[in-house]
Scaffold this motif. Structure first.
Motif, PDB file in Angstrom:
ATOM      1  N   THR A 195       0.698  -1.209   0.039  1.00 24.10           N
ATOM      2  CA  THR A 195       0.108   0.058   0.273  1.00 24.10           C
ATOM      3  C   THR A 195       0.810   1.138   0.178  1.00 24.10           C
ATOM      4  N   PHE A 196       2.143   1.193   0.259  1.00 26.83           N
ATOM      5  CA  PHE A 196       3.212   2.255   0.314  1.00 26.83           C
ATOM      6  C   PHE A 196       3.506   2.818  -1.054  1.00 26.83           C
ATOM      7  N   HIS A 197       3.848   1.692  -1.828  1.00 24.18           N
ATOM      8  CA  HIS A 197       4.164   2.042  -3.278  1.00 24.18           C
ATOM      9  C   HIS A 197       3.181   1.413  -4.312  1.00 24.18           C
ATOM     10  N   GLY A 198       2.237   0.792  -4.022  1.00 25.59           N
ATOM     11  CA  GLY A 198       1.490   0.066  -5.204  1.00 25.59           C
ATOM     12  C   GLY A 198       2.365  -1.033  -5.588  1.00 25.59           C
ATOM     13  N   ALA A 199       1.533  -2.056  -6.015  1.00 22.28           N
ATOM     14  CA  ALA A 199       2.221  -3.325  -6.639  1.00 22.28           C
ATOM     15  C   ALA A 199       1.190  -3.860  -7.368  1.00 22.28           C
ATOM     16  N   THR A 200       1.666  -4.658  -8.535  1.00 21.82           N
ATOM     17  CA  THR A 200       0.867  -5.886  -9.028  1.00 21.82           C
ATOM     18  C   THR A 200       1.519  -7.097  -8.498  1.00 21.82           C
ATOM     19  N   ARG A 201       0.459  -8.032  -8.175  1.00 20.36           N
ATOM     20  CA  ARG A 201       0.590  -9.326  -7.462  1.00 20.36           C
ATOM     21  C   ARG A 201      -0.113 -10.312  -8.518  1.00 20.36           C
ATOM     22  N   MET A 202       0.539 -11.658  -8.370  1.00 21.36           N
ATOM     23  CA  MET A 202      -0.378 -12.820  -8.979  1.00 21.36           C
ATOM     24  C   MET A 202      -1.019 -13.489  -7.713  1.00 21.36           C
ATOM     25  N   LEU A 203      -2.309 -13.412  -7.827  1.00 21.27           N
ATOM     26  CA  LEU A 203      -3.082 -14.151  -6.683  1.00 21.27           C
ATOM     27  C   LEU A 203      -4.042 -15.380  -7.184  1.00 21.27           C
ATOM     28  N   THR A 204      -4.096 -16.365  -6.387  1.00 24.99           N
ATOM     29  CA  THR A 204      -4.805 -17.615  -6.441  1.00 24.99           C
ATOM     30  C   THR A 204      -5.862 -17.429  -5.630  1.00 24.99           C
ATOM     31  N   LEU A 205      -7.021 -17.676  -6.384  1.00 17.70           N
ATOM     32  CA  LEU A 205      -8.514 -17.941  -5.621  1.00 17.70           C
ATOM     33  C   LEU A 205      -8.917 -19.297  -5.683  1.00 17.70           C
ATOM     34  N   ARG A 206      -9.730 -19.556  -4.772  1.00 16.08           N
ATOM     35  CA  ARG A 206     -10.191 -20.909  -4.795  1.00 16.08           C
ATOM     36  C   ARG A 206     -11.491 -20.885  -4.755  1.00 16.08           C
ATOM     37  N   VAL A 207     -12.082 -21.708  -6.053  1.00 13.34           N
ATOM     38  CA  VAL A 207     -13.409 -21.578  -6.721  1.00 13.34           C
ATOM     39  C   VAL A 207     -14.234 -22.956  -6.456  1.00 13.34           C
ATOM     40  N   PRO A 208     -14.999 -23.099  -5.110  1.00 11.21           N
ATOM     41  CA  PRO A 208     -15.741 -24.310  -4.963  1.00 11.21           C
ATOM     42  C   PRO A 208     -16.862 -24.615  -5.969  1.00 11.21           C
ATOM     43  N   GLN A 209     -16.949 -25.929  -6.345  1.00 10.36           N
ATOM     44  CA  GLN A 209     -18.108 -26.311  -7.332  1.00 10.36           C
ATOM     45  C   GLN A 209     -18.328 -27.905  -6.873  1.00 10.36           C
TER      46      GLN A 209
END
Length: 307
Positions: free
Chosen positions: A136-150
Motif C-alpha cells: 500500500t505504500f508504493h502500489g504493486a502488481t501481484r499474482m493471486l490464487t483464488l479457490r473456486v468451490p464447485q
C-alpha cells in the motif's frame, strides 16, 4: 459462541455428496417441521437443520466451512480465525440472517447469497485477499490464487484454482475493495459479465500494527534513554528516522510522527509506543550496577500502593 457441527446436525459424513445431503435434510424436515412434528423442540431443531442445510448445500459456503476442518467439535467455544475465508471466491453478496445463529452470521455475514433473477448481466463475485502492508505504500502488481468451490459430476465438493494478476493501488486501506470489471460470472444470453470485488486485508506484519490509515510500532528504549532523554533511530515504512525522546518518558507513552502512516489525502500517522527494556543482570558487572542503583536511588515503585 459455540461451534456448530453442521454435518452432525444433518447426520451425514463430511464426504457426503450433494444428493446425500439433500436426502438427509428432507428426512429431518419431515420429522421436525413445526406444522407436522409432535417433538417438543421441533421449532428449534428445524431452525438448526435449515441453517446446516443452507451451508452444506452451497459449494462455496461448504468449502469455506470445511476449511475449519476437524479443529473444532460441536459445542466447543469458537471465534473465527482472522484469515478465515481468505482466498475463496464467492458468487454472493453480503448476507446475514436473523433466522440463523450468531455462529452462522459470524462466518457468512459478509458472504451470503444475493437474490437471483433472470438478468442479462452476470452476477458479481466476491473474495477476501491478503497482501503485504508494504504494497500500500508504493502500489504493486501481484499474482493471486483464488479457490473456486464447485460440485463435480458425482455431486462431490471440489475446488479449482483461479490465477489472477491484480494491481494493488497505493494507499489502499484494510477492508477496501478492488473491482475487477468483467471478472465475475458470465452474462446471460450474451450479456456482459459481472465484476469481481476483492476485499483487501493485510498479512500480519512483524513490526507494525494497522488501525485505519494509522500505524503503531513498539519502540524499545534503554532505561537511561527514557529517564534522561535521547535521540534514537526509529523505523518507518519509508526508512529509519531520528526521533527525540523526551526526558522522563514512561512505558506506553506514544510519540506521533505525522504523515508517516498509510498514504492518502490526508495520509495516516505513525505512532511510536515507548517500551523501556531493562538490561539483563547476567554478569557480575551488571549486577554491581544494579546493586549500586538500589543503594543510591531512593526509589520505591510501589509508593502509590501505600506499601
Amino acid at each position: 459462541m459455540e461451534f456448530k457441527d453442521y454435518y452432525r446436525i444433518l447426520g451425514v459424513e463430511r464426504s457426503a455428496t450433494e444428493d446425500e445431503i439433500k436426502k438427509a435434510y428432507r428426512k429431518l424436515a419431515r420429522k421436525y417441521h413445526p406444522d407436522l412434528s409432535k417433538e417438543k423442540d421441533a421449532e428449534a431443531r428445524m431452525k438448526e437443520i435449515n441453517e446446516a442445510y443452507e451451508v452444506l448445500k452451497d459449494p462455496e459456503k461448504r468449502a469455506a466451512y470445511d476449511q475449519l476442518g476437524g479443529r473444532y467439535r460441536g459445542g466447543q467455544e469458537f471465534r473465527p480465525p482472522p484469515d478465515w475465508g481468505t482466498g475463496f471466491e464467492f458468487s454472493h453478496g453480503p448476507f446475514a440472517s436473523a433466522d440463523f445463529s450468531d455462529f452462522f452470521n459470524s462466518l457468512f455475514g459478509g458472504f451470503g447469497r444475493a437474490g437471483r433473477g433472470f438478468h442479462a448481466r452476470g452476477e458479481d463475485h466476491h473474495a477476501r485477499i491478503l497482501v503485504d502492508l508494504e504494497d500500500t505504500f508504493h502500489g504493486a502488481t501481484r499474482m493471486l490464487t483464488l479457490r473456486v468451490p464447485q460440485m463435480d459430476p458425482q455431486g462431490r465438493l471440489v475446488t479449482r484454482e483461479r490465477l489472477l494478476q491484480v494491481h494493488i493501488p497505493k494507499g489502499i486501506r484494510e477492508g477496501e475493495m478492488i473491482r475487477l470489471a468483467g471478472q465475475g460470472a458470465p452474462g446471460v444470453a450474451g450479456g456482459p459479465a459481472g465484476d469481481l470485488y476483492l476485499e483487501v486485508h493485510f498479512n500480519p506484519h512483524p513490526i507494525y500494527r494497522v488501525d485505519g490509515r494509522d500505524l503503531y510500532v513498539t519502540l524499545p528504549l534503554a532505561p537511561w534513554e527514557a529517564a534522561l532523554g535521547a535521540t534514537v533511530k526509529a523505523p518507518t515504512p519509508t526508512g529509519p528516522v531520528e526521533v527525540r525522546i523526551p526526558a522522563g518518558s514512561q512505558n506506553g507513552r506514544k510519540l506521533r510522527l505525522k504523515g508517516k502512516g498509510i498514504p492518502g489525502d490526508p495520509p495516516g500517522d505513525l505512532y511510536l509506543v515507548l517500551e523501556v527494556v531493562l538490561p539483563p543482570a547476567d554478569s557480575e558487572k551488571a549486577q554491581e550496577v544494579y546493586r549500586s542503583m538500589a543503594e543510591r536511588l531512593a526509589f520505591n515503585p510501589r509508593r502509590g500502593l501505600g506499601v
